[in-house]
Design a protein around this motif. Structure first.
Motif, PDB file in Angstrom:
ATOM      1  N   VAL A 160       0.846  -1.195   0.000  1.00 28.95           N
ATOM      2  CA  VAL A 160       0.000   0.000   0.000  1.00 28.95           C
ATOM      3  C   VAL A 160       0.883   1.248   0.000  1.00 28.95           C
ATOM      4  CG1 VAL A 160      -1.670   1.358   1.328  1.00 28.95           C
ATOM      5  CG2 VAL A 160      -1.992  -1.103   1.083  1.00 28.95           C
ATOM      6  N   GLY A 161       1.923   1.244   0.829  1.00 26.84           N
ATOM      7  CA  GLY A 161       2.827   2.385   0.881  1.00 26.84           C
ATOM      8  C   GLY A 161       3.508   2.635  -0.456  1.00 26.84           C
ATOM      9  N   THR A 241      10.287  -4.197   9.559  1.00 27.09           N
ATOM     10  CA  THR A 241       9.115  -3.513  10.105  1.00 27.09           C
ATOM     11  C   THR A 241       9.314  -2.001  10.114  1.00 27.09           C
ATOM     12  OG1 THR A 241       8.609  -5.433  11.496  1.00 27.09           O
ATOM     13  CG2 THR A 241       7.578  -3.341  12.088  1.00 27.09           C
ATOM     14  N   VAL A 242      10.507  -1.574  10.525  1.00 24.72           N
ATOM     15  CA  VAL A 242      10.812  -0.139  10.536  1.00 24.72           C
ATOM     16  C   VAL A 242      10.795   0.419   9.110  1.00 24.72           C
ATOM     17  CG1 VAL A 242      12.586   1.585  11.033  1.00 24.72           C
ATOM     18  CG2 VAL A 242      12.136  -0.255  12.673  1.00 24.72           C
ATOM     19  N   MET A 243      11.411  -0.287   8.170  1.00 28.61           N
ATOM     20  CA  MET A 243      11.443   0.171   6.783  1.00 28.61           C
ATOM     21  C   MET A 243      10.032   0.261   6.198  1.00 28.61           C
ATOM     22  SD  MET A 243      14.572   0.810   6.041  1.00 28.61           S
ATOM     23  CE  MET A 243      14.400   0.976   4.271  1.00 28.61           C
ATOM     24  N   PHE A 248       5.371   3.335   4.312  1.00 32.26           N
ATOM     25  CA  PHE A 248       3.930   3.604   4.386  1.00 32.26           C
ATOM     26  C   PHE A 248       3.662   5.068   4.740  1.00 32.26           C
ATOM     27  CE2 PHE A 248      -0.112   3.836   6.689  1.00 32.26           C
ATOM     28  CZ  PHE A 248      -0.967   3.273   5.740  1.00 32.26           C
ATOM     29  N   ALA A 249       4.415   5.589   5.708  1.00 27.34           N
ATOM     30  CA  ALA A 249       4.245   6.993   6.093  1.00 27.34           C
ATOM     31  C   ALA A 249       4.601   7.921   4.935  1.00 27.34           C
ATOM     32  CB  ALA A 249       5.103   7.308   7.316  1.00 27.34           C
ATOM     33  N   SER A 252       1.796   7.767   2.276  1.00 30.17           N
ATOM     34  CA  SER A 252       0.608   8.521   2.681  1.00 30.17           C
ATOM     35  C   SER A 252       0.818  10.019   2.495  1.00 30.17           C
ATOM     36  CB  SER A 252       0.273   8.212   4.144  1.00 30.17           C
ATOM     37  OG  SER A 252       0.029   6.830   4.326  1.00 30.17           O
ATOM     38  N   ALA A 253       2.002  10.499   2.887  1.00 25.55           N
ATOM     39  CA  ALA A 253       2.294  11.926   2.770  1.00 25.55           C
ATOM     40  C   ALA A 253       2.418  12.357   1.313  1.00 25.55           C
ATOM     41  CB  ALA A 253       3.588  12.240   3.527  1.00 25.55           C
ATOM     42  N   ILE A 254       3.102  11.561   0.500  1.00 23.47           N
ATOM     43  CA  ILE A 254       3.298  11.902  -0.916  1.00 23.47           C
ATOM     44  C   ILE A 254       1.965  11.915  -1.656  1.00 23.47           C
ATOM     45  CG2 ILE A 254       4.271  11.045  -3.085  1.00 23.47           C
ATOM     46  CD1 ILE A 254       6.699  10.109  -1.454  1.00 23.47           C
ATOM     47  N   PHE A 255       1.125  10.920  -1.401  1.00 21.89           N
ATOM     48  CA  PHE A 255      -0.160  10.855  -2.094  1.00 21.89           C
ATOM     49  C   PHE A 255      -1.021  12.060  -1.733  1.00 21.89           C
ATOM     50  CE2 PHE A 255      -4.365   9.485  -3.247  1.00 21.89           C
ATOM     51  CZ  PHE A 255      -4.167   8.658  -4.338  1.00 21.89           C
ATOM     52  N   ALA A 256      -1.084  12.394  -0.450  1.00 20.20           N
ATOM     53  CA  ALA A 256      -1.885  13.539  -0.028  1.00 20.20           C
ATOM     54  C   ALA A 256      -1.335  14.839  -0.620  1.00 20.20           C
ATOM     55  CB  ALA A 256      -1.905  13.619   1.497  1.00 20.20           C
TER      56      ALA A 256
END
Length: 266
Positions: A160-161, A241-243, A248-249, A252-256
């Motif tokens: 998703v990210g 998990t960290v990567m 994902f973060a 989300s920011a780029i898409f918005a």
């Protein structure tokens, strides 16, 4: 959270979109569902012949090596198909993206969900070979198989990210699609799909770090841990998990950030 809530409210639409994607995929092919399992099986056979029959290197992965290949190639098929098609997630549905009031992330998430369904449909092949090798006494089922769903969750979030990054950028950068195809070819060999991470233990530090920072490395640890006589390397899972959280973060920011610009372009 507002965007997640908006996606949840449109879950019925999401279900219809996923069903449409699957119907189109399977109705346009004579073999239909069989292609979901033929591709990873054919690739597994090719790599088995190369490493075991020709080069006599069955130690490239865990024993039995064919089961090792299948358990890596099925997740890779999900990853490869999703990332490849994410570059067209918004462009292919441009009219609907502009004319409907649906949250635009839905066009990425429905793609990940559709490919997840195909991954689940292919899992009986993995179960079949697991049973065959268990009957032959070549492997056993360990309690760590319970971490298999966790691997699916992490890979889902990762995809998703990545989709949220690639979908809008492809609209703005025409050359991104061929670059993604090249990236996928390289990334396959930078991921422990056909080899075990133990083989990279002695390579130089910077290159070894690339393998360790690969988000799929820890995910594959979770997928395979229940099928082979080995323990999960939690350090690799933690790094992955960290990567994945970072990707994902960022997605989300780029898409918005690019959503309004993308709507003008398409």
């Amino acid at each position: 959270m507002d965007r997640l809530n908006a996606l949840w409210r449109e879950r019925k639409v999401m279900k219809l979109l996923v069903q449409r994607d699957l119907r189109v995929r399977y109705s346009q092919s004579f073999l239909g569902y069989l292609w979901t399992v033929i591709d990873p099986l054919a690739n597994a056979l090719i790599y088995f012949l190369i490493f075991v029959v020709i080069f006599k290197r069955a130690d490239a992965g865990y024993h039995p090596y064919f089961l090792f290949l299948i358990s890596g190639l099925l997740p890779w098929q999900w990853y490869n198909a999703t990332v490849g098609e994410s570059t067209r997630a918004l462009v292919a549905e441009a009219r609907l993206v502009k004319s409907t009031k649906l949250p635009r992330e839905i066009w990425v998430v429905r793609l990940v969900n559709a490919k997840l369904a195909e991954f689940v449909f292919a899992l009986p092949v993995l179960v079949l070979f697991l049973i065959i090798y268990m009957i032959r006494g070549d492997t056993r089922l360990d309690w760590e198989v319970l971490f298999f769903p966790l691997g699916m969750v992490l890979q889902y979030i990762l995809l998703v990210g990545l989709g949220l990054i690639l979908a809008p950028l492809t609209v703005l950068v025409n050359d991104l699609q061929p670059l993604v195809r090249i990236y996928l070819r390289l990334y396959f060999y930078m991921t422990p799909i056909i080899f075990n991470m133990a083989l990279v233990a002695d390579i130089p530090g910077p290159l070894k770090l690339i393998f360790q920072l690969n988000p799929l490395t820890g995910v594959l640890e979770l997928y395979r841990s229940g099928f082979f006589d080995t323990s999960i390397r939690w350090q690799l899972v933690g790094i992955s998990t960290v990567m994945i959280a970072v990707i994902f973060a960022a997605g989300s920011a780029i898409f918005a950030r690019l959503e309004s610009t993308v709507l003008k372009e398409i």
